[in-house]
Design a protein around this motif. Structure first.
Motif, mmCIF file in Angstrom:
data_model
loop_
_atom_site.group_PDB
_atom_site.id
_atom_site.type_symbol
_atom_site.label_atom_id
_atom_site.label_comp_id
_atom_site.label_asym_id
_atom_site.label_seq_id
_atom_site.Cartn_x
_atom_site.Cartn_y
_atom_site.Cartn_z
ATOM 1 N N LYS A 193 10.043 16.219 6.008
ATOM 2 C CA LYS A 193 9.122 15.085 5.887
ATOM 3 C C LYS A 193 8.615 14.957 4.450
ATOM 4 C CE LYS A 193 6.947 16.643 9.553
ATOM 5 N NZ LYS A 193 5.964 16.870 10.622
ATOM 6 N N LEU A 194 8.416 16.106 3.811
ATOM 7 C CA LEU A 194 7.994 16.089 2.414
ATOM 8 C C LEU A 194 9.115 15.543 1.537
ATOM 9 C CD1 LEU A 194 5.441 16.852 0.865
ATOM 10 C CD2 LEU A 194 6.430 19.101 0.466
ATOM 11 N N LYS A 195 10.371 15.917 1.827
ATOM 12 C CA LYS A 195 11.511 15.392 1.073
ATOM 13 C C LYS A 195 11.621 13.880 1.243
ATOM 14 C CE LYS A 195 14.384 19.562 1.205
ATOM 15 N NZ LYS A 195 15.623 20.176 1.746
ATOM 16 N N MET A 196 11.323 13.410 2.461
ATOM 17 C CA MET A 196 11.360 11.980 2.719
ATOM 18 C C MET A 196 10.326 11.255 1.852
ATOM 19 S SD MET A 196 9.543 9.436 4.501
ATOM 20 C CE MET A 196 8.589 10.384 5.678
ATOM 21 N N LEU A 197 9.131 11.826 1.754
ATOM 22 C CA LEU A 197 8.094 11.207 0.912
ATOM 23 C C LEU A 197 8.466 11.261 -0.564
ATOM 24 C CD1 LEU A 197 4.631 12.266 2.397
ATOM 25 C CD2 LEU A 197 5.702 10.018 2.411
ATOM 26 N N MET A 198 9.164 12.330 -0.956
ATOM 27 C CA MET A 198 9.574 12.450 -2.353
ATOM 28 C C MET A 198 10.539 11.340 -2.747
ATOM 29 S SD MET A 198 9.908 16.611 -2.470
ATOM 30 C CE MET A 198 10.842 16.681 -3.993
ATOM 31 N N GLN A 199 11.279 10.817 -1.760
ATOM 32 C CA GLN A 199 12.147 9.677 -2.037
ATOM 33 C C GLN A 199 11.322 8.426 -2.364
ATOM 34 O OE1 GLN A 199 14.641 9.194 1.444
ATOM 35 N NE2 GLN A 199 16.206 10.569 0.634
ATOM 36 N N MET A 200 10.056 8.438 -1.932
ATOM 37 C CA MET A 200 9.181 7.281 -2.112
ATOM 38 C C MET A 200 8.032 7.586 -3.069
ATOM 39 S SD MET A 200 8.919 6.377 1.963
ATOM 40 C CE MET A 200 8.234 4.740 1.694
ATOM 41 N N ILE A 221 16.841 6.757 7.552
ATOM 42 C CA ILE A 221 16.221 5.736 8.398
ATOM 43 C C ILE A 221 14.705 5.860 8.462
ATOM 44 C CG2 ILE A 221 18.331 5.555 9.756
ATOM 45 C CD1 ILE A 221 16.897 6.908 12.072
ATOM 46 N N GLN A 222 14.165 7.091 8.250
ATOM 47 C CA GLN A 222 12.712 7.233 8.290
ATOM 48 C C GLN A 222 12.052 6.545 7.098
ATOM 49 O OE1 GLN A 222 10.561 9.019 10.875
ATOM 50 N NE2 GLN A 222 9.572 7.332 9.825
ATOM 51 N N SER A 223 12.595 6.751 5.895
ATOM 52 C CA SER A 223 12.025 6.107 4.714
ATOM 53 C C SER A 223 12.202 4.593 4.792
ATOM 54 C CB SER A 223 12.654 6.669 3.437
ATOM 55 O OG SER A 223 14.059 6.532 3.455
ATOM 56 N N GLU A 224 13.345 4.134 5.307
ATOM 57 C CA GLU A 224 13.566 2.689 5.452
ATOM 58 C C GLU A 224 12.545 2.074 6.398
ATOM 59 O OE1 GLU A 224 17.565 2.334 6.824
ATOM 60 O OE2 GLU A 224 18.466 2.543 4.818
ATOM 61 N N HIS A 225 12.258 2.767 7.491
ATOM 62 C CA HIS A 225 11.323 2.240 8.491
ATOM 63 C C HIS A 225 9.903 2.158 7.930
ATOM 64 C CE1 HIS A 225 10.185 1.038 12.478
ATOM 65 N NE2 HIS A 225 9.358 2.065 12.632
ATOM 66 N N ILE A 226 9.518 3.148 7.137
ATOM 67 C CA ILE A 226 8.184 3.119 6.536
ATOM 68 C C ILE A 226 8.070 1.978 5.529
ATOM 69 C CG2 ILE A 226 6.582 4.383 5.031
ATOM 70 C CD1 ILE A 226 7.513 6.953 6.434
ATOM 71 N N ARG A 227 9.121 1.758 4.749
ATOM 72 C CA ARG A 227 9.107 0.631 3.798
ATOM 73 C C ARG A 227 8.984 -0.709 4.537
ATOM 74 N NH1 ARG A 227 10.281 2.436 -1.299
ATOM 75 N NH2 ARG A 227 11.493 4.374 -1.460
ATOM 76 N N GLU A 228 9.667 -0.823 5.669
ATOM 77 C CA GLU A 228 9.559 -2.044 6.468
ATOM 78 C C GLU A 228 8.129 -2.253 6.956
ATOM 79 O OE1 GLU A 228 12.350 -1.520 9.596
ATOM 80 O OE2 GLU A 228 14.126 -1.734 8.287
ATOM 81 N N ARG A 229 7.455 -1.163 7.336
ATOM 82 C CA ARG A 229 6.077 -1.277 7.823
ATOM 83 C C ARG A 229 5.127 -1.670 6.686
ATOM 84 N NH1 ARG A 229 3.783 0.635 12.632
ATOM 85 N NH2 ARG A 229 5.947 0.547 13.341
ATOM 86 N N ILE A 230 5.367 -1.148 5.479
ATOM 87 C CA ILE A 230 4.548 -1.550 4.320
ATOM 88 C C ILE A 230 4.696 -3.048 4.091
ATOM 89 C CG2 ILE A 230 4.208 -1.302 1.830
ATOM 90 C CD1 ILE A 230 5.305 1.565 2.083
ATOM 91 N N LYS A 284 -0.557 -3.005 1.209
ATOM 92 C CA LYS A 284 -0.788 -1.560 1.280
ATOM 93 C C LYS A 284 -0.697 -1.079 2.723
ATOM 94 C CE LYS A 284 -4.019 -0.247 -1.472
ATOM 95 N NZ LYS A 284 -3.294 0.506 -2.530
ATOM 96 N N LEU A 285 -0.209 0.149 2.896
ATOM 97 C CA LEU A 285 -0.166 0.772 4.212
ATOM 98 C C LEU A 285 -0.831 2.136 4.151
ATOM 99 C CD1 LEU A 285 0.954 0.777 7.180
ATOM 100 C CD2 LEU A 285 2.915 2.056 6.283
ATOM 101 N N TYR A 286 -1.819 2.347 5.024
ATOM 102 C CA TYR A 286 -2.417 3.669 5.196
ATOM 103 C C TYR A 286 -1.667 4.355 6.335
ATOM 104 C CZ TYR A 286 -6.187 2.664 1.987
ATOM 105 O OH TYR A 286 -6.908 2.379 0.843
ATOM 106 N N LEU A 287 -0.991 5.452 6.007
ATOM 107 C CA LEU A 287 -0.150 6.154 6.963
ATOM 108 C C LEU A 287 -0.787 7.488 7.330
ATOM 109 C CD1 LEU A 287 2.529 6.184 8.525
ATOM 110 C CD2 LEU A 287 3.600 7.241 6.523
ATOM 111 N N GLU A 288 -1.298 7.558 8.550
ATOM 112 C CA GLU A 288 -1.898 8.799 9.024
ATOM 113 C C GLU A 288 -0.790 9.767 9.432
ATOM 114 O OE1 GLU A 288 -4.385 10.615 12.803
ATOM 115 O OE2 GLU A 288 -4.226 8.433 12.584
ATOM 116 N N PHE A 289 -0.769 10.935 8.794
ATOM 117 C CA PHE A 289 0.239 11.953 9.105
ATOM 118 C C PHE A 289 -0.356 12.970 10.061
ATOM 119 C CE2 PHE A 289 3.583 10.789 6.239
ATOM 120 C CZ PHE A 289 4.670 11.548 6.635
ATOM 121 N N GLY A 290 0.052 12.901 11.334
ATOM 122 C CA GLY A 290 -0.336 13.940 12.275
ATOM 123 C C GLY A 290 0.598 15.123 12.119
#
Length: 492
Positions: free
Chosen positions: A55-62, A13-22, A28-34
């Motif tokens: 979180k790194l694994k989630m980004l690796m999916q994208m 669901i995290q990767s899906e939500h980020i794709r929806e925001r893009i 383009k989406l600039y995603l600030e990682f705190g």
């Protein structure tokens, strides 16, 4: 180990939500990682089951759609700021982060040096990176940032900054630590992209506080304890409450900066896409808690751990009394005390009986193991041996390391290496039983139990050496210590 967090659900669901925001912004989406993109051990402690690198694994999916910008402040370069958890400077950590991302198949676009005002140390660092084939950009100090919106959103503000050319729909902006200028880099890029006719958006990924958990939830209180030195305070998001009538949790810096963010969005886009700081976030961790009570108890233990850590830092001159007092207040808010940590109670009970430094360990199944200092072993080393013998089913009176083997090690430490403490540390004990495992089956059985110590909790009635602290950390053991350097046995 009891799990309270569903990593598989989180990845999905995290990767899906980020794709929806893009998609919501277009190009383009600039995603600030705190916080930490990987090695997030705080999250793994308060959300049992949360993998430190999830979180790194989630980004690796994208990874086909993502690239990374690493940000470092010229001010941090100049003062050689150090990451307390790793003991390395921020400029060194930039290279560590870059290598880690690349090794996972993630593209690193460049490094942006922020707060640049002609510092020679920043120039030298830039040249060093460029010799390594790394693209480097400067973003300048802007007077009265972030309040002077008219100056910021102009050619004399963001317009002075180098434009970072990116090619992927998701641009992750991360840094070695807080205060590096990640948000300003994102906003500067929005300004520059808008000038070039590129539709770009901004979102923020902060794991804590978890916006859809109550303000007084132990997970959110544990975050305040973890950031006591930064003066972060969790609070109800007033903008979200007004816009939607919904109570959500954010922290003071994001709430305070939101009116400025809104004004900048208005200037860049002609409108603001967000009605609240909570709207800007994309964190879905709160939806992936599978056992709330497990996470609550883990968070309570983390608050106590942070309290002891701050006490020891105060004793070492690394913390202030206000930091200690803040965490003490958070403990009251969570309705807990140090006696809620079972290893603390067990270690102090043994201290009262023997009068010398002691340590206690609570194993995952609730078993309590204790030990005390002796002429041969420190309390942490003795505790480690006792725990391994218990897990391996070895009788307590069996000596894994013969006394005649310890004597020459002590002689080397004191006579040849000019040490003051002849007692063996935890790492020296492990090396000794590793050597003995070649000829002693009990030592072999004991070594096999090391992985089973992960998740155990230890308390020592004296402050341990850095060597012992690191050994426990590598074994996955949670450690607390009383802020005491040495306990002398009273005269009989």
């Amino acid at each position: 180990m009891k799990y309270g967090f569903d990593c598989d659900k989180y990845l999905k669901i995290q990767s899906e939500h980020i794709r929806e925001r893009i998609a919501a912004f277009g190009d383009k989406l600039y995603l600030e990682f705190g916080g930490k993109l990987f090695d997030d051990f705080h999250a793994s402690r308060v959300l049992p089951g949360f993998e430190p690198d999830i979180k790194l694994k989630m980004l690796m999916q994208m990874q086909d759609d993502a690239e990374i910008i690493i940000v470092i402040s010229a001010l941090d370069i100049e003062k050689n700021k150090v990451r307390s958890d790793l003991g390395i400077t921020y400029d060194v950590d930039v290279l560590r982060l870059r290598d880690e991302f690349i090794s996972r198949g993630l593209g690193v676009n460049s490094v942006v040096i922020t707060h640049f005002n002609g510092q020679s140390s920043a120039d030298a660092y830039r040249h060093r990176l460029e010799r390594m084939g790394i693209r480097v950009y400067y973003h300048h100090t802007i007077e009265d940032y972030p309040n002077n919106v008219a100056l910021i959103d102009s050619e004399d503000g963001f317009g002075r900054n180098d434009y970072v050319e990116t090619t992927k729909p998701l641009v992750v902006v991360t840094a070695p630590g807080p205060g590096s200028g990640k948000m300003a880099v994102c906003l500067s890029q929005l300004y520059q992209e808008n000038k070039r006719g590129i539709k770009a958006g901004y979102a923020k990924f902060e794991t804590f506080p978890i916006w859809n958990l109550p303000l007084t939830h132990p997970v959110n209180i544990a975050y305040e304890a973890a950031t006591a030195d930064l003066d972060d305070v969790n609070m109800i998001d007033p903008f979200h409450l007004e816009a939607y009538g919904q109570t959500t949790v954010n922290y003071n810096r994001d709430v305070e900066i939101f009116p400025v963010m809104n004004a900048l969005f208005d200037d860049i886009y002609g409108f603001s896409p967000y009605k609240s700081p909570t709207d800007m976030g994309v964190n879905m961790a709160g939806f992936c808690i599978s056992d709330d009570e497990v996470c609550c108890e883990a968070s309570r233990q983390e608050i106590i751990r942070r309290y002891y850590s701050s006490l020891c830092d105060l004793a070492d001159g690394k913390a202030t009394e206000s930091e200690v007092n803040k965490i003490a207040l958070l403990m009251k808010r969570a309705r807990i005390s140090t006696t809620d940590r079972k290893a603390v109670v067990a270690a102090r009970e043994r201290l009262e009986r023997c009068g010398v430094a002691t340590a206690a360990m609570e194993l995952e199944d609730g078993t309590l193991i204790t030990a005390q200092t002796s002429p041969l072993l420190g309390p942490s080393a003795a505790l480690l041996l006792n725990a391994l013998k218990h897990l391996a089913g070895i009788a307590h009176n069996v000596k894994l390391i013969p006394k005649q083997m310890i004597a020459p090690i002590q002689k080397t430490k004191v006579t040849y290496l000019h040490g003051h403490n002849p007692r063996l540390h935890t790492d020296e004990v492990l090396v000794a039983i590793s050597m003995m495992s070649l000829i002693d089956e009990n030592c072999n059985l004991a070594l096999d139990q090391l992985p089973n110590l992960a998740g155990a909790q230890v308390h020592s009635t004296v402050m341990l050496s850095e060597v012992d602290r690191k050994t426990f950390k590598k074994l996955g053991i949670g450690l607390t210590c009383d802020p005491v350097r040495k306990i002398k046995k009273p005269a009989e």
